[in-house]
Design an enzyme around this catalytic site. Structure first.
Site, PDB file in Angstrom:
ATOM      1  N   ASN A  39      -9.849   4.234  -1.839  1.00  0.00           N
ATOM      2  CA  ASN A  39      -9.921   5.646  -2.220  1.00  0.00           C
ATOM      3  C   ASN A  39      -9.286   6.590  -1.210  1.00  0.00           C
ATOM      4  O   ASN A  39      -9.166   7.784  -1.475  1.00  0.00           O
ATOM      5  CB  ASN A  39     -11.377   6.058  -2.448  1.00  0.00           C
ATOM      6  CG  ASN A  39     -11.953   5.406  -3.689  1.00  0.00           C
ATOM      7  OD1 ASN A  39     -11.228   5.069  -4.616  1.00  0.00           O
ATOM      8  ND2 ASN A  39     -13.253   5.203  -3.688  1.00  0.00           N
ATOM      9  N   LYS A  41      -6.460   8.289   1.499  1.00  0.00           N
ATOM     10  CA  LYS A  41      -5.087   8.791   1.425  1.00  0.00           C
ATOM     11  C   LYS A  41      -4.149   7.889   2.228  1.00  0.00           C
ATOM     12  O   LYS A  41      -4.550   7.314   3.218  1.00  0.00           O
ATOM     13  CB  LYS A  41      -5.089  10.206   2.007  1.00  0.00           C
ATOM     14  CG  LYS A  41      -3.757  10.896   2.059  1.00  0.00           C
ATOM     15  CD  LYS A  41      -3.949  12.316   2.552  1.00  0.00           C
ATOM     16  CE  LYS A  41      -2.665  12.945   3.039  1.00  0.00           C
ATOM     17  NZ  LYS A  41      -1.455  12.557   2.374  1.00  0.00           N
ATOM     18  N   LYS A  43      -1.734   5.403   0.858  1.00  0.00           N
ATOM     19  CA  LYS A  43      -1.275   4.120   0.312  1.00  0.00           C
ATOM     20  C   LYS A  43       0.225   4.138   0.019  1.00  0.00           C
ATOM     21  O   LYS A  43       0.965   3.255   0.445  1.00  0.00           O
ATOM     22  CB  LYS A  43      -2.071   3.785  -0.962  1.00  0.00           C
ATOM     23  CG  LYS A  43      -3.562   3.615  -0.714  1.00  0.00           C
ATOM     24  CD  LYS A  43      -4.347   3.369  -1.984  1.00  0.00           C
ATOM     25  CE  LYS A  43      -4.511   4.584  -2.848  1.00  0.00           C
ATOM     26  NZ  LYS A  43      -5.379   5.627  -2.246  1.00  0.00           N
ATOM     27  N   THR A  44       0.644   5.172  -0.698  1.00  0.00           N
ATOM     28  CA  THR A  44       2.069   5.296  -1.026  1.00  0.00           C
ATOM     29  C   THR A  44       2.884   5.630   0.217  1.00  0.00           C
ATOM     30  O   THR A  44       3.984   5.104   0.418  1.00  0.00           O
ATOM     31  CB  THR A  44       2.270   6.366  -2.114  1.00  0.00           C
ATOM     32  OG1 THR A  44       1.614   5.930  -3.307  1.00  0.00           O
ATOM     33  CG2 THR A  44       3.738   6.608  -2.402  1.00  0.00           C
ATOM     34  N   THR A  45       2.344   6.489   1.064  1.00  0.00           N
ATOM     35  CA  THR A  45       3.037   6.865   2.296  1.00  0.00           C
ATOM     36  C   THR A  45       3.320   5.638   3.164  1.00  0.00           C
ATOM     37  O   THR A  45       4.418   5.490   3.714  1.00  0.00           O
ATOM     38  CB  THR A  45       2.194   7.884   3.086  1.00  0.00           C
ATOM     39  OG1 THR A  45       1.918   8.998   2.243  1.00  0.00           O
ATOM     40  CG2 THR A  45       2.921   8.361   4.334  1.00  0.00           C
ATOM     41  N   ARG A  53      11.692   1.108   6.881  1.00  0.00           N
ATOM     42  CA  ARG A  53      11.907   0.017   7.846  1.00  0.00           C
ATOM     43  C   ARG A  53      12.911  -0.991   7.295  1.00  0.00           C
ATOM     44  O   ARG A  53      13.860  -1.396   7.990  1.00  0.00           O
ATOM     45  CB  ARG A  53      10.575  -0.659   8.144  1.00  0.00           C
ATOM     46  CG  ARG A  53      10.684  -1.855   9.078  1.00  0.00           C
ATOM     47  CD  ARG A  53       9.319  -2.411   9.386  1.00  0.00           C
ATOM     48  NE  ARG A  53       8.634  -1.526  10.318  1.00  0.00           N
ATOM     49  CZ  ARG A  53       7.343  -1.603  10.615  1.00  0.00           C
ATOM     50  NH1 ARG A  53       6.574  -2.513  10.050  1.00  0.00           N
ATOM     51  NH2 ARG A  53       6.813  -0.774  11.486  1.00  0.00           N
ATOM     52  N   PHE A  94       0.994  12.447 -14.543  1.00  0.00           N
ATOM     53  CA  PHE A  94      -0.329  11.838 -14.495  1.00  0.00           C
ATOM     54  C   PHE A  94      -0.867  11.629 -15.907  1.00  0.00           C
ATOM     55  O   PHE A  94      -0.707  12.480 -16.784  1.00  0.00           O
ATOM     56  CB  PHE A  94      -1.289  12.718 -13.688  1.00  0.00           C
ATOM     57  CG  PHE A  94      -0.950  12.773 -12.233  1.00  0.00           C
ATOM     58  CD1 PHE A  94      -1.158  11.669 -11.417  1.00  0.00           C
ATOM     59  CD2 PHE A  94      -0.405  13.912 -11.676  1.00  0.00           C
ATOM     60  CE1 PHE A  94      -0.846  11.706 -10.077  1.00  0.00           C
ATOM     61  CE2 PHE A  94      -0.088  13.958 -10.326  1.00  0.00           C
ATOM     62  CZ  PHE A  94      -0.303  12.858  -9.532  1.00  0.00           C
ATOM     63  N   TRP A  96      -3.782  11.850 -16.974  1.00  0.00           N
ATOM     64  CA  TRP A  96      -4.758  12.864 -17.391  1.00  0.00           C
ATOM     65  C   TRP A  96      -4.070  14.145 -17.842  1.00  0.00           C
ATOM     66  O   TRP A  96      -4.682  14.977 -18.490  1.00  0.00           O
ATOM     67  CB  TRP A  96      -5.774  13.143 -16.294  1.00  0.00           C
ATOM     68  CG  TRP A  96      -5.183  13.493 -14.961  1.00  0.00           C
ATOM     69  CD1 TRP A  96      -4.784  14.726 -14.536  1.00  0.00           C
ATOM     70  CD2 TRP A  96      -4.936  12.607 -13.876  1.00  0.00           C
ATOM     71  NE1 TRP A  96      -4.294  14.665 -13.256  1.00  0.00           N
ATOM     72  CE2 TRP A  96      -4.379  13.366 -12.815  1.00  0.00           C
ATOM     73  CE3 TRP A  96      -5.132  11.226 -13.687  1.00  0.00           C
ATOM     74  CZ2 TRP A  96      -4.015  12.805 -11.596  1.00  0.00           C
ATOM     75  CZ3 TRP A  96      -4.764  10.664 -12.475  1.00  0.00           C
ATOM     76  CH2 TRP A  96      -4.208  11.448 -11.447  1.00  0.00           C
ATOM     77  N   GLU A 131       1.473   2.670  -7.512  1.00  0.00           N
ATOM     78  CA  GLU A 131       0.441   3.089  -8.461  1.00  0.00           C
ATOM     79  C   GLU A 131       0.367   2.194  -9.696  1.00  0.00           C
ATOM     80  O   GLU A 131      -0.146   2.612 -10.742  1.00  0.00           O
ATOM     81  CB  GLU A 131       0.653   4.551  -8.890  1.00  0.00           C
ATOM     82  CG  GLU A 131       0.868   5.519  -7.747  1.00  0.00           C
ATOM     83  CD  GLU A 131      -0.403   5.903  -6.994  1.00  0.00           C
ATOM     84  OE1 GLU A 131      -1.444   5.275  -7.228  1.00  0.00           O
ATOM     85  OE2 GLU A 131      -0.349   6.829  -6.175  1.00  0.00           O
TER      86      GLU A 131
END
Length: 199
Positions: A39, A41, A43-45, A53, A94, A96, A131
């Site tokens: 949960n 912040k 993950k994508t970063t 790299r 998204f 939603w 995602e």
């Protein structure tokens, strides 16, 4: 040498021995399956950091964005002109916001074809499925389809999967799983996402 310095030196010698043993026992060479989930912040970063790299070594990289494709993305803006980077975007925004299961499923299936192509290309050193966990959770993609593509990918290819609630079958397959844990998030306190920091 003081007692403290002696203890420190002995401790570091033990640590070096353990690290050297691990390095010596790591003899297998192959691509990896990495999962950034949880949960928290980042993950994508973190995945984009690995993309940077790999591009730095002139490897070919593919990124498939299943959710955030319509958002601005500073990393994508900076790297998209690199000839070794290919990006495929679901581009529905998204789920939603769309609230249209049929349309979202169709869009997901279309971008999955790009992902499947990347996952079968031995020239692509790194593939990021950003995602994708949501696509599995909402039933837009079948887990067996994804597993088969991952199992049959080129031996040297690394894949990074990002998203909350990673499917247990993917977690079981993965070489490295990192769970980002949220301690506090600015957004939950009414602070807007910040350009250049959050996206």
């Amino acid at each position: 040498m003081s007692d403290r310095d002696s203890r420190h030196k002995a401790s570091m010698q033990k640590l070096k021995t353990r690290v050297d043993e691990k390095v010596a026992s790591a003899t297998e060479q192959r691509g990896l399956l990495l999962i950034n989930t949880g949960n928290g912040k980042g993950k994508t970063t973190a995945a984009w950091g690995t993309v940077t790299r790999a591009l730095g070594y002139d490897y070919k990289v593919g990124v498939v964005q299943f959710i955030k494709g319509l958002w601005e993305c500073g990393e994508r803006n900076r790297l998209e002109d690199d000839a070794n980077l290919q990006v495929a975007i679901m581009a529905t925004g998204f789920t939603w916001d769309t609230q249209n299961r049929e349309e979202d499923t169709r869009a997901c299936q279309e971008v999955w074809q790009e992902a499947a192509r990347m996952l079968s290309d031995p020239n692509v050193y790194l593939v990021v499925l950003d995602e994708i966990t949501y696509m599995l959770k909402f039933g837009y993609l079948d887990i067996e389809t994804v597993k088969q593509a991952l199992e049959n990918r080129p031996h040297e290819q690394t894949v990074i999967i990002t998203g909350r609630n990673a499917h247990r079958d993917l977690v079981a397959m993965a070489d490295t799983v990192t769970e980002m844990q949220e301690v506090r998030h600015a957004f939950n306190n009414g602070i807007q996402a910040r350009r250049g920091i959050d996206y």
